[in-house]
Scaffold this motif. Structure first.
Motif, PDB file in Angstrom:
ATOM      1  N   ALA A 112       4.226   1.138  -7.745  1.00 55.38           N
ATOM      2  CA  ALA A 112       3.012   1.942  -7.938  1.00 55.38           C
ATOM      3  C   ALA A 112       2.131   1.304  -9.013  1.00 55.38           C
ATOM      4  O   ALA A 112       0.909   1.251  -8.877  1.00 55.38           O
ATOM      5  CB  ALA A 112       3.386   3.367  -8.313  1.00 55.38           C
ATOM      6  N   LYS A 158      -9.435   1.992  -1.909  1.00 60.52           N
ATOM      7  CA  LYS A 158      -9.004   2.456  -3.234  1.00 60.52           C
ATOM      8  C   LYS A 158     -10.153   2.365  -4.225  1.00 60.52           C
ATOM      9  O   LYS A 158     -10.989   1.484  -4.127  1.00 60.52           O
ATOM     10  CB  LYS A 158      -7.853   1.570  -3.732  1.00 60.52           C
ATOM     11  N   VAL A 191       1.274   3.683  -3.019  1.00 61.41           N
ATOM     12  CA  VAL A 191       1.835   5.024  -2.916  1.00 61.41           C
ATOM     13  C   VAL A 191       3.314   4.806  -2.606  1.00 61.41           C
ATOM     14  O   VAL A 191       3.685   4.509  -1.471  1.00 61.41           O
ATOM     15  CB  VAL A 191       1.155   5.828  -1.793  1.00 61.41           C
ATOM     16  N   LEU A 232      -4.636   7.023   3.716  1.00 62.50           N
ATOM     17  CA  LEU A 232      -4.174   5.758   3.126  1.00 62.50           C
ATOM     18  C   LEU A 232      -5.157   4.627   3.384  1.00 62.50           C
ATOM     19  O   LEU A 232      -5.260   3.685   2.589  1.00 62.50           O
ATOM     20  CB  LEU A 232      -2.814   5.368   3.694  1.00 62.50           C
ATOM     21  N   GLY A 277      -0.558  -0.712  -7.147  1.00 61.67           N
ATOM     22  CA  GLY A 277      -1.324   0.504  -6.868  1.00 61.67           C
ATOM     23  C   GLY A 277      -0.812   1.215  -5.634  1.00 61.67           C
ATOM     24  O   GLY A 277      -1.538   1.971  -4.979  1.00 61.67           O
ATOM     25  N   TRP A 304      -1.534   5.522 -13.571  1.00 58.37           N
ATOM     26  CA  TRP A 304      -1.549   6.637 -12.602  1.00 58.37           C
ATOM     27  C   TRP A 304      -2.966   7.177 -12.393  1.00 58.37           C
ATOM     28  O   TRP A 304      -3.736   7.325 -13.340  1.00 58.37           O
ATOM     29  CB  TRP A 304      -0.665   7.771 -13.113  1.00 58.37           C
ATOM     30  N   THR A 305      -3.347   7.377 -11.145  1.00 59.79           N
ATOM     31  CA  THR A 305      -4.638   8.016 -10.865  1.00 59.79           C
ATOM     32  C   THR A 305      -4.418   9.250  -9.987  1.00 59.79           C
ATOM     33  O   THR A 305      -3.422   9.343  -9.277  1.00 59.79           O
ATOM     34  CB  THR A 305      -5.606   7.083 -10.108  1.00 59.79           C
ATOM     35  N   ASP A 308       0.821  -1.216   0.000  1.00 53.30           N
ATOM     36  CA  ASP A 308       0.000   0.000   0.000  1.00 53.30           C
ATOM     37  C   ASP A 308       0.851   1.260   0.000  1.00 53.30           C
ATOM     38  O   ASP A 308       0.524   2.251  -0.628  1.00 53.30           O
ATOM     39  CB  ASP A 308      -0.912   0.017   1.237  1.00 53.30           C
ATOM     40  N   GLU A 319      -6.059  10.062  -7.366  1.00 53.49           N
ATOM     41  CA  GLU A 319      -6.124   9.713  -5.943  1.00 53.49           C
ATOM     42  C   GLU A 319      -4.759   9.249  -5.450  1.00 53.49           C
ATOM     43  O   GLU A 319      -4.305   9.634  -4.376  1.00 53.49           O
ATOM     44  CB  GLU A 319      -7.159   8.606  -5.699  1.00 53.49           C
ATOM     45  N   GLN A 320      -4.111   8.398  -6.249  1.00 54.20           N
ATOM     46  CA  GLN A 320      -2.784   7.877  -5.908  1.00 54.20           C
ATOM     47  C   GLN A 320      -1.784   9.036  -5.834  1.00 54.20           C
ATOM     48  O   GLN A 320      -0.986   9.125  -4.889  1.00 54.20           O
ATOM     49  CB  GLN A 320      -2.368   6.889  -7.003  1.00 54.20           C
TER      50      GLN A 320
END
Ligand code: ZN
Length: 377
Positions: A322, A376, A328, A372, A326, A276-277, A251, A279-280
Motif C-alpha cells: 500500500a 489515482k 489497495v 479501481l 499506492g 494513507w489517503t 494496483d 480514497e485508498q
C-alpha cells in the motif's frame, strides 16, 4: 497389529513421544531454526476398529495457544475428505478419541495442501492458453518460485498465498480463485482478464510447506516480516516477488492467510501507513462491503485491531504494498476452526469453503473494478 505413527512425507510434522496401550502421546515439532510450531500432519496405522486416544502434549507452548480452544482435529481415511474429530483442550494438551475404520488414517491441523498438490495446480493452470508461467527464482531448498501471469488489462492485480506455510487454507483459496479466473465460460472472469493483468503466486513458501512448518521458510524466517528489506540469504522468496512487483506496479493485492484463534473470515488492511489517503481507504472498504454482500461466509465485525495512524508495520506485505505502490492491498484471514456465524459440524472450515471464498473474492473484485480503474489522485 501394533499402533504406529509417522510423518516422513510431504508436509508431515509430528514427534511420537510414547504409545501405551490405546493411548498415543505426541508433540508438534518446531519450524527449523525457529521456535514457532502449531502445524501437524501425521499418519496412524494399525488402529482399525479400535478406540484410540491421541494426545498432543506441547500445545501450551505453540505459536497461538488460543487456537486450541474450540478446535477440532482434522481426520481423513482417503486424504480426499477431511472431517473433524471432536477434540478437547485442557492443561496445554489437545485430546481426541477416535475409532478409525481402517488401519491407515491421517490427521492434520487443517486439510493439507502438499507440494505434490501444488505441482498439480501449476500443471493444470499452465494448460490454459492465456497463462504465462515463469519461475521467479529458486528457494533456499532449491524449489522453484512458481508465478502465473494472465490477462491483458491495465490494472495490475497481485494474488499471493501461504507466506505462512501451515495456513494451507490459503492455497485451497488459490485453487478456487484460479479455477474461476481461468473458466472461459464465466463472463466475470472473461471481463476481468480483459481489464486487468493478474500476477499469481499460489505458494510463497514452498520450503516451509514441504518441511511441515507453521510459519517460516527453510532458515526459520517469517516471510511476512521481510517486505521492507528482503535478502537473498534470509528471504529470497520475498525478494523475487517484490522485485517483480517493482517492475509491474501493484494496483490491487490480496495476501491470503489462515488465523488460528478467530473463528471467522476477515480482512486486515493498510490503515496506519504514512501515505494513507481517504480514497485508498475507501476502495478497501468498497471491496470489503462487496464481499459481505456476495459471501455469507465473510464478515467485518471480528478481526484484528486496526493500527493507529502512522503505526503500520511496513515489514508486512499488505502495508508495504500500500505504501510502496499506492495499492489497495489486504490480508485475508480464514479460520482453522470454523466460521462460527455459519458453522459446519462435520467439516468445520474446509477446502471447499476456502475455494468458494476464493471465487467470491474475484466477484467482489469485479464489483469494485470501475472504482479501481479511476485515476489515482
Ligand atoms: Zn499467516
Amino acid at each position: 497389529m501394533t499402533l504406529s505413527v509417522s510423518s516422513a512425507f510431504d508436509g508431515g510434522n509430528i514427534r511420537l513421544v510414547a504409545i501405551e496401550g490405546d493411548r498415543v502421546d505426541l508433540e508438534i515439532v518446531k519450524d527449523h531454526m525457529s521456535d514457532f510450531y502449531q502445524w501437524f500432519y501425521f499418519r496412524l496405522t494399525g488402529a482399525a476398529g479400535r478406540e484410540v486416544e491421541l494426545r498432543i502434549l506441547n500445545c501450551a507452548g505453540s505459536a497461538y495457544p488460543h487456537g486450541w480452544d474450540g478446535y477440532n482435529i482434522c481426520m481423513s481415511h482417503d486424504r480426499e475428505e477431511w472431517q473433524r474429530a471432536e477434540s478437547s483442550y485442557k492443561g496445554g494438551v489437545l485430546t481426541t478419541r477416535v475409532t478409525p475404520s481402517a488401519d491407515s488414517v491421517w490427521f492434520a491441523y487443517f486439510a493439507p495442501y502438499t507440494m505434490e498438490r501444488h505441482h498439480d495446480l501449476i500443471a493444470d493452470a499452465v494448460q490454459h492458453p492465456a497463462v504465462e508461467y515463469r519461475s521467479l527464482g529458486q528457494t533456499l531448498d532449491g524449489q522453484e518460485m512458481d508465478y502465473l501471469k494472465f490477462g491483458t488489462g491495465k490494472l495490475q492485480v497481485w494474488l499471493y498465498a501461504r507466506q505462512h506455510p501451515g495456513e494451507t487454507m490459503a492455497e485451497w483459496w488459490m485453487e478456487g480463485a484460479l479455477e474461476k479466473l481461468l473458466d472461459d465460460s464465466d463472463p466475470v472472469s472473461r471481463r476481468l482478464r480483459e481489464r486487468a493483468t493478474f500476477h499469481v503466486v499460489p505458494n510463497m513458501n514452498p520450503d516451509g510447506s514441504k518441511r511441515g512448518h507453521l510459519r517460516t521458510n527453510a532458515v526459520g524466517v517469517n516471510l511476512n516480516r521481510e517486505w521492507h528489506e528482503p535478502t537473498a540469504e534470509r528471504s529470497p522468496e520475498v525478494l523475487y516477488v517484490r522485485n517483480e512487483m517493482d517492475k509491474t506496479g501493484v494496483d490491487f493485492a490480496m495476501d491470503v492467510h489462515g488465523d488460528e484463534a478467530i473463528a471467522a473470515n476477515f480482512l486486515a488492511g493498510f490503515e496506519g501507513i504514512p501515505s494513507w489517503t481517504k480514497e485508498q481507504g475507501a476502495l478497501f472498504d468498497a471491496f470489503s462491503n462487496a464481499l459481505v454482500a456476495i459471501s455469507p461466509d465473510f464478515q467485518t465485525e471480528k478481526g484484528y485491531e486496526i493500527p493507529a495512524p502512522g503505526k503500520a508495520n511496513l515489514s508486512m506485505s499488505t502495508a508495504q504494498l500500500a505504501e510502496r505502490y499506492g495499492a489497495v492491498s489486504m490480508t485475508l484471514e480464514m479460520p482453522f476452526k470454523d466460521n462460527d456465524d455459519l458453522p459446519d459440524p462435520v467439516e468445520g472450515w474446509s477446502p471447499d469453503r476456502s475455494r468458494a471464498l476464493g471465487r467470491s473474492c474475484m466477484d467482489a473484485l469485479w464489483a469494485i473494478l470501475p472504482d479501481l480503474e479511476k485515476p489515482k489522485r
